[in-house]
Design a protein around this motif. Sequence first.
Motif, PDB file in Angstrom:
ATOM      1  N   LEU A  34     110.273  25.672 -25.258  1.00 21.52           N
ATOM      2  CA  LEU A  34     109.973  26.302 -24.674  1.00 21.52           C
ATOM      3  C   LEU A  34     109.482  26.660 -23.331  1.00 21.52           C
ATOM      4  N   VAL A  82     105.662  27.791 -21.209  1.00 22.20           N
ATOM      5  CA  VAL A  82     105.834  27.121 -19.609  1.00 22.20           C
ATOM      6  C   VAL A  82     105.571  27.974 -19.235  1.00 22.20           C
ATOM      7  N   THR A 117      99.483  24.794 -21.648  1.00 18.01           N
ATOM      8  CA  THR A 117      98.996  24.046 -22.853  1.00 18.01           C
ATOM      9  C   THR A 117     100.075  22.874 -23.706  1.00 18.01           C
ATOM     10  N   TYR A 118      99.307  22.634 -23.686  1.00 21.46           N
ATOM     11  CA  TYR A 118     100.130  20.855 -24.559  1.00 21.46           C
ATOM     12  C   TYR A 118     100.664  21.622 -25.753  1.00 21.46           C
ATOM     13  N   TRP A 119      99.778  22.807 -26.366  1.00 17.86           N
ATOM     14  CA  TRP A 119      99.642  23.115 -28.015  1.00 17.86           C
ATOM     15  C   TRP A 119     101.507  22.583 -27.849  1.00 17.86           C
ATOM     16  N   SER A 120     102.152  23.682 -26.542  1.00 19.39           N
ATOM     17  CA  SER A 120     103.484  24.342 -26.369  1.00 19.39           C
ATOM     18  C   SER A 120     104.312  23.159 -27.673  1.00 19.39           C
ATOM     19  N   ALA A 121     104.113  21.514 -27.530  1.00 22.61           N
ATOM     20  CA  ALA A 121     104.942  21.110 -27.285  1.00 22.61           C
ATOM     21  C   ALA A 121     105.363  20.769 -29.305  1.00 22.61           C
ATOM     22  N   TRP A 150     106.406  17.855 -24.390  1.00 21.11           N
ATOM     23  CA  TRP A 150     105.246  17.342 -23.384  1.00 21.11           C
ATOM     24  C   TRP A 150     105.939  17.487 -21.782  1.00 21.11           C
ATOM     25  N   VAL A 167     106.506  20.481 -20.233  1.00 24.06           N
ATOM     26  CA  VAL A 167     104.851  21.481 -19.871  1.00 24.06           C
ATOM     27  C   VAL A 167     103.842  20.154 -18.813  1.00 24.06           C
ATOM     28  N   ALA A 168     104.131  18.913 -18.934  1.00 19.92           N
ATOM     29  CA  ALA A 168     103.425  18.775 -18.224  1.00 19.92           C
ATOM     30  C   ALA A 168     104.453  18.104 -16.213  1.00 19.92           C
ATOM     31  N   ARG A 174     102.351  21.919 -15.363  1.00 15.08           N
ATOM     32  CA  ARG A 174     101.057  21.967 -14.934  1.00 15.08           C
ATOM     33  C   ARG A 174     100.948  20.756 -13.707  1.00 15.08           C
ATOM     34  N   THR A 175     101.990  19.682 -13.647  1.00 14.78           N
ATOM     35  CA  THR A 175     101.136  18.730 -12.689  1.00 14.78           C
ATOM     36  C   THR A 175     101.112  19.784 -11.248  1.00 14.78           C
TER      37      THR A 175
END
Length: 156
Positions: A68, A72, A78-82, A135, A138-139, A142-143
């Motif tokens: 992770l 990040v 990107t959410y593809w990291s999840a 997820w 990452v959120a 990104r937020t």
Amino acid sequence: MTDHEGGAGVRPALAVVLAAAADLALVVFGLGMTSLALDEDVIAVPDLGQLPGVLGVAFSVLAFAGALLVGVRRPRPTYWSAPVTAAAAFLAYLAGVGLGALSVASPGEAASAVGMLATSWFGAVIAGAALVCGWAGVALVRTRAHRPKWPWEDEY
């Protein structure tokens, strides 16, 4: 925690720490509830003790955090990291259980324990917890939200 002026998200290192703690909590809860619901031991090979399970969870959380963190630290994660993080955590869990089982049992018993986990609901719990927490990590980064404020805290 956040940059209140620019509305930037949580710093990557903090997001990884929070997500890893949540992953650990979900793994422990999920494995316990799955064991209870199925009326099965997480590691069904007799006489292995607790070491394989402890090593598996430790390896899983460390791999989760490492994967992770790589995801990040990008300028725009990107959410593809999840899913990548979930795969790393799952494979590290299996490796930890295998190494722990090899220290107390024969290679055949260790392979049996790893094989059962890889193809059972317990393995799905590990991957699912890592996917959800990855997820969320990452959120957090990104937020672009601001901190919560009461109505009377208007800026002057």
